[in-house]
Scaffold this active site. Sequence first.
Site, mmCIF file in Angstrom:
data_model
loop_
_atom_site.group_PDB
_atom_site.id
_atom_site.type_symbol
_atom_site.label_atom_id
_atom_site.label_comp_id
_atom_site.label_asym_id
_atom_site.label_seq_id
_atom_site.Cartn_x
_atom_site.Cartn_y
_atom_site.Cartn_z
ATOM 1 N N ASP A 77 0.950 -1.215 0.022
ATOM 2 C CA ASP A 77 0.088 -0.002 -0.323
ATOM 3 C C ASP A 77 1.110 1.236 0.324
ATOM 4 O O ASP A 77 2.203 1.238 0.655
ATOM 5 C CB ASP A 77 -1.122 -0.507 0.938
ATOM 6 C CG ASP A 77 -1.550 0.924 1.308
ATOM 7 O OD1 ASP A 77 -2.453 1.502 0.489
ATOM 8 O OD2 ASP A 77 -2.032 1.573 2.289
ATOM 9 N N ASP A 79 -0.290 5.347 1.048
ATOM 10 C CA ASP A 79 -0.717 6.513 1.823
ATOM 11 C C ASP A 79 -0.262 5.499 3.318
ATOM 12 O O ASP A 79 -1.668 4.428 3.592
ATOM 13 C CB ASP A 79 -1.679 6.731 1.719
ATOM 14 C CG ASP A 79 -2.239 7.719 0.034
ATOM 15 O OD1 ASP A 79 -1.282 8.033 -0.261
ATOM 16 O OD2 ASP A 79 -2.902 8.149 0.492
#
Length: 278
Positions: A77, A79
Amino acid sequence: MSNVLVLQHSDFSRCDLSSLQNLNLAAPQHTPHSLRFAVGENFTLPATVKCELERQEIDAAVLPDMAFSDLGLIVSDMDSTLITIECIDEIAAGAGLKAQVAEITERAMRGELDFEQSLRSRVALLKGLDEQFLHDVYENVLQLSPGAEYLLAECKKHDVKFLLVSGGFTFFTERLQQRFGFQYQFANVLEIIDGKLTGQVLGDVVDAQRKQNLLKEYRDKLGLTAAQTLAMGDGANDIPMLEAAGIGVAYRAKPKAQAHADACINFGGLERIRGWFR
């Protein structure tokens, strides 16, 4: 494959490991910031020991005893995982909407809202915002998580492919790929016309299912087994890929994501991804 209990801490000389005494563990292998104990296939860390280790800010996990080079693919991922911020929240700050957008982001990450619905509603709030705000966030606000550069360098060194999959935006994933030279990136495309955000996302949204699908697609393209894949993330929309990977790592994650992970990093940086392995 045998298993190993791995403890990670910046300075074990300051730690009390007496809670491990009743576990009948053999002497560990030492590295500067980790201890590796060979354990049986069915070994689990007792809850009382886990709580005591957490009290001392020790990250602990029971994992397959693998070399880092045994991995073929890390899926991450972006953020609040590879980087420290939620990009959409920081873009919203330029419109005076950070608190409003951040609340929706937080609820989505906790799994309380459908991710695609929440993303489209947040992006709609940004309609009319100047594209310059995106540049300002990338240049002045975005920071890599601690240990991220080291992890990416180790991936290059050991020929472990790196795939960045984000519910954020290609504006940021593309620039990070160019900067660090990792192999693959996928994210959402913000529509920009005449230098202004339209409040729309183009094409299909990169949601939880898409993240899992991309992990499987690139695992198969690279001819890897599930055991050769690692996924890392922090939110509810990362859970399917954490479960699909051979090893799922929750990084500074929401409780729901931690519950579905094989290992949690609550105290160290992303260098601890490397530290789980020989």
